[in-house]
Design a protein around this motif. Structure first.
Motif, PDB file in Angstrom:
ATOM      1  N   GLU A  64       0.832  -1.198   0.000  1.00 35.94           N
ATOM      2  CA  GLU A  64       0.000   0.000   0.000  1.00 35.94           C
ATOM      3  C   GLU A  64       0.873   1.258   0.000  1.00 35.94           C
ATOM      4  N   GLY A  90      -1.907   2.233   5.127  1.00 36.24           N
ATOM      5  CA  GLY A  90      -3.224   1.695   5.481  1.00 36.24           C
ATOM      6  C   GLY A  90      -3.662   2.350   6.772  1.00 36.24           C
ATOM      7  N   ASN A  91      -3.990   1.550   7.767  1.00 38.16           N
ATOM      8  CA  ASN A  91      -4.342   2.075   9.090  1.00 38.16           C
ATOM      9  C   ASN A  91      -3.233   1.818  10.102  1.00 38.16           C
TER      10      ASN A  91
END
Length: 111
Positions: A64, A90-91
């Protein structure tokens, strides 16, 4: 009245001589000083370039893209200097340890 004018001119003349003598004394003192002060500004890494290099390194490993990346500013270009950049993919928020490899600004990024 004429005596006051003469007195004022004499005071101005004497003041001018005193100022000139002080200027000569200061100049002689500065020129004869043994201690030489050298001011050298240290080279620092370009923060935007560092963040771009770290992001490229992270994206080469992760699937990502890097959403957020924060690296310190004013990092001295000196081999062995280390600093931490915080990034978000991402997170997931994580830190990347960055080391300055040489005085040319080459970096090594490790997680």
């Amino acid at each position: 009245m004429a005596d006051q004018g003469n007195l004022a001119r004499a005071v101005v003349a004497i003041s001018s001589v005193v100022v000139a003598a002080c200027a000569v004394a200061v100049t002689v003192k500065v020129l004869s000083a043994d201690d030489v002060v050298t001011i050298r500004q240290e080279r620092v890494l370009n923060q935007a370039a560092v963040q771009q290099a770290v992001a490229a390194n992270i994206q080469g490993i992760r699937d990502e893209p890097v959403k957020v990346l924060s690296c310190p500013g004013s990092v001295v270009v000196k081999a062995g200097t280390t600093f931490t950049c915080t990034y978000m993919v991402g997170n997931h928020v994580a830190d990347a340890e960055v080391e300055v490899v040489n005085d040319q600004g080459k970096l090594h990024v490790k997680w």
